[in-house]
Each structure stands twice: as C-alpha cells, then as structure tokens.
Design an enzyme around this catalytic site. Structure first.
Site, PDB file in Angstrom:
ATOM      1  N   GLU A   1      16.089  26.682  39.337  1.00  0.00           N
ATOM      2  CA  GLU A   1      15.111  27.059  38.914  1.00  0.00           C
ATOM      3  C   GLU A   1      13.253  27.444  39.587  1.00  0.00           C
ATOM      4  OE1 GLU A   1      15.605  28.791  35.983  1.00  0.00           O
ATOM      5  OE2 GLU A   1      17.837  27.090  35.211  1.00  0.00           O
TER       6      GLU A   1
ATOM      7  N   TYR B   1       8.128  26.482  31.275  1.00  0.00           N
ATOM      8  CA  TYR B   1      10.251  27.016  31.710  1.00  0.00           C
ATOM      9  C   TYR B   1      10.924  26.426  32.392  1.00  0.00           C
ATOM     10  CZ  TYR B   1      13.831  29.614  33.527  1.00  0.00           C
ATOM     11  OH  TYR B   1      14.981  29.621  33.731  1.00  0.00           O
TER      12      TYR B   1
ATOM     13  N   ASP C   1      10.905  32.710  30.635  1.00  0.00           N
ATOM     14  CA  ASP C   1      10.324  33.636  30.632  1.00  0.00           C
ATOM     15  C   ASP C   1      10.787  34.936  30.650  1.00  0.00           C
ATOM     16  OD1 ASP C   1      13.438  34.273  31.542  1.00  0.00           O
ATOM     17  OD2 ASP C   1      13.904  33.506  33.039  1.00  0.00           O
TER      18      ASP C   1
END
Length: 394
Positions: free
Chosen positions: A46, A129, A147
């Site tokens: 991520e 996020y 996001d």
C-alpha cells in the site's frame, strides 16, 4: 448536503454488497500482495502504491520482499540498501518512514504488526488510508480505505458535491463508506472499490456498461458521470533550473555527490548539480547547443568570448565537451526540474580538485548498481549513454 447513502434501506445495502463482492471474487486482479493476509506484505504494497502505478510496483514489491522478508530485517537494514530497493519509485520519504515504523513495531509491539486501527495509525508514515487497508484486509475490521479511486467511485455512486482535493471532504466520504461497507467482508469490499476505480470507474470515459453496481449509481441514473468527482485543479508545479556535470577521470570513473539531508532527494547520489536562474539556464543552453569545430573539447576555458565558461566552482580545472548533452526534466508533486547536462574530463594532474569525501565519491559504471540513484539521476545516465552512442564521439 444530501446524504444519499442514508436513503438506502438495509435490503438495498445487502444486495449492493452481495453483487459487489461476487463481482470482486470473479474479477479481482491477481496481485502478489493478495496471496495471503500478511499485514507486513499489505503494508508495504500500500505504501508503494501511493503515487505509483500497479504494474510498476509489482517488480519492486518482489525485490523488497526478497531483500527484507520480515519486519525485523527491514528495521535493521542499512539505509543505502533500503534506498536502493526503492530506487526509481520516488517520494523517498515513504521508505524512510517505513523503516522508522518497522523500528517502532520492533520496540513497541514485539515485532508484530499492531492489530487495532488506533495503534496502526500511530506508526510513522501510516495515514487513514493505509490504516484502513491494513485493518480491513489483514484483520477483517470494517474500516474504510479511502484513496482517490475510492472517492471517485463513491462520489459518483451518491453524487457527492464535496471537493475531493480538500482534506475536509474526507469526513463525508468516511461517513458514506461506513454506511455501505460490508462488515463481513471489509477487506474484499475495499479491494473491490480499488479495482473498480482502477479498471472501470476511471477518471475519464468510465465503462459504465461494464460496472457491476451501475444500478445503484446515482450519477449513472442522472447521466452526470463526467461531473464527478468534484475536484479543484492543482497549482502548476514550480519550475526549477539546474546545470549538471558528468565528470569523468582518466580511469573512467564518474564523480558523484550525496544530496544534503535538508534538500529534496536527501542522501541520494547524483552528478554535481548547480541551481541557476531561468535566464542563465537558457543562455547556457543556447551557447552550448552545438559544437561548430571538429574538436569537441575546449583546450582551455580562458577564451571567455567563446561563451564556454560554466559556473561550477571547479570549471577551470576540467576540459569540457564544447556542447551540452541535452536536458532532462523530472516532475515532482510540486516542482518541475529542468536539468541541462554537460560532460567534462578531469586531467590526471587535477584529480585532487575533486577528491573523495564522506559526501562525494568516484564510481566506475560497473559500481552504479551498488548506489541508490533517484529517478532524475537515472534519466541523466540514460541521456549520457544516448550521447555516447551518437555520431559525435567524446
């Protein structure tokens, strides 16, 4: 503001979730960080995916996992090796934050990724996020992972008028997501939104007829897809001008300097670079555009009237090629670098002028792979190699 998600009945939500999860299970992308629910792999992927395309990240992810297979190995890694693993991905503060967070995990959590959103969010470099992604995918917690892709999908789903470029809008999207997220499959739900936004609900020309949730999409029903998401335009990046020197000694090595810790690309290695004004940049670009003599090297730099004087501190000790090697540009989020490249040789009797220090070194080309170069330096090396292979020899 109309909160359209509040108008959905519980039956609508369940049907929406069922259709969406079934679509995801059938169509989900085959990505290496999805092979299991290891929070370490999810975390690294991520962070890599921030500001970077999926197809670019895959090879980097494999290498990173090979070099640093555990949180402990990451925490103890030499910084130069860490930067080398990240070379080309840009935004190098990300990987420095990753290592800081790994050290936090080792000292504060016994080497295990914390399992609550509150604890995960305290780790360096992990914002809302990434907290949501780790919490939902690794630990099955109903936390939104919001996001740009997700905001685009959700804004169209409910015709949300909030400007996604404003931090204050996140509260609205968080509320909407918590209302519709599948609490039994939160990780799959978040990843379904990511995949939908990436492949179908794209910024321009969304493929609405292929969308599994088109029946629920208010923008689709009203024909307003192009109007969402609402987003103010970014300011144009500021132009910054550099001249850069590819300096080679008689042994074939090139001279590199380490960027200052307070500068952009801190502690990365580049050819010597000097920031100049726009006017100086374009003047040098014009004056050094072509060599009009068979001999491409100036015997000396005394002939100031020829214009072949460069403002580097070490200029008068080098023999310069009498034309520049072209320019490269590199775009950061807020800056655009323009870099004009020059090539110079340093005679044996002058090598002490550019001696090795803690922050400067001579490197042979076969040693480039041992040093972490930022993307702009990679472009400069490509520009240098391109010119070496053209019809104008050094």
């Amino acid at each position: 503001m109309n909160k359209e998600w509040e108008k959905w009945t519980s039956e609508q939500k369940k049907e929406f979730q069922r259709i969406f999860i079934e679509w995801y299970e059938k169509e989900k992308r085959n990505l290496p960080w999805r092979y299991n629910q290891d929070p370490y792999r999810i975390w690294i992927s991520e962070i890599m995916l921030q500001q970077t395309r999926v197809d670019t990240v895959i090879d980097y992810f494999y290498r990173f996992m090979e070099w640093f297979p555990t949180i402990e190995s990451l925490a103890n890694a030499p910084e130069e090796k860490l930067l080398k693993a990240w070379e080309g991905l840009g935004y190098y503060s990300r990987v420095r934050n990753i290592q800081t967070a790994a050290k936090q995990i080792m000292t504060e959590y016994g080497g295990e990724m914390p399992r609550t959103p509150e604890e995960i969010s305290k780790l360096k470099g992990i914002g809302p996020y990434t907290t949501g992604a780790i919490s939902s995918i690794a630990f099955g917690l109903p936390e939104p992972a919001i996001d740009g892709n997700v905001m685009r999908v959700v804004s169209r789903l409910f015709c949300i008028e909030e400007d996604i470029a404003k931090a204050s809008s996140r509260k609205t999207f968080d509320e909407a997501m918590r209302s519709i997220i599948d609490e039994n499959h939160p990780g799959e739900f978040n990843q379904a939104l990511m995949d939908l936004g990436s492949a179908i609900c794209t910024p321009t020309s969304p493929l609405c007829e292929e969308c599994p949730i088109q029946a629920f999409c208010l923008a689709k029903q009203e024909g307003k897809q192009p109007q969402y998401p609402v987003k103010t335009k970014k300011e144009k990046p500021k132009d910054i001008y550099y001249i850069c020197a590819a300096i080679q000694n008689e042994a074939g090595a090139y001279y590199f300097e380490e960027r200052h810790t307070q500068k952009l690309l801190a502690k990365m290695w580049t050819f010597p670079m000097l920031e100049v004004t726009k006017e100086t940049y374009h003047l040098l670009k014009e004056e050094w555009a072509q060599s009009y003599e068979p001999d491409l090297f100036a015997e000396s730099l005394v002939a100031e009237e020829e214009g072949h004087i460069l403002p580097f501190a070490f200029s008068d000790e080098l023999i310069w090629q009498k034309r520049h090697l072209g320019e490269v540009t590199h775009l950061f989020s807020h800056l655009k670098w323009h870099v004009l490249l020059f090539y110079g040789r340093i005679p044996a009797h002058s090598e002490n002028v550019l001696s090795e220090t803690k922050n400067a070194r001579w490197l042979n080309p076969n040693g480039f792979n041992d040093v972490a170069f930022p993307k702009v330096q990679v472009k400069l090396l490509e520009q240098l190699e391109k010119n070496r292979n053209n019809s104008n020899p050094f």
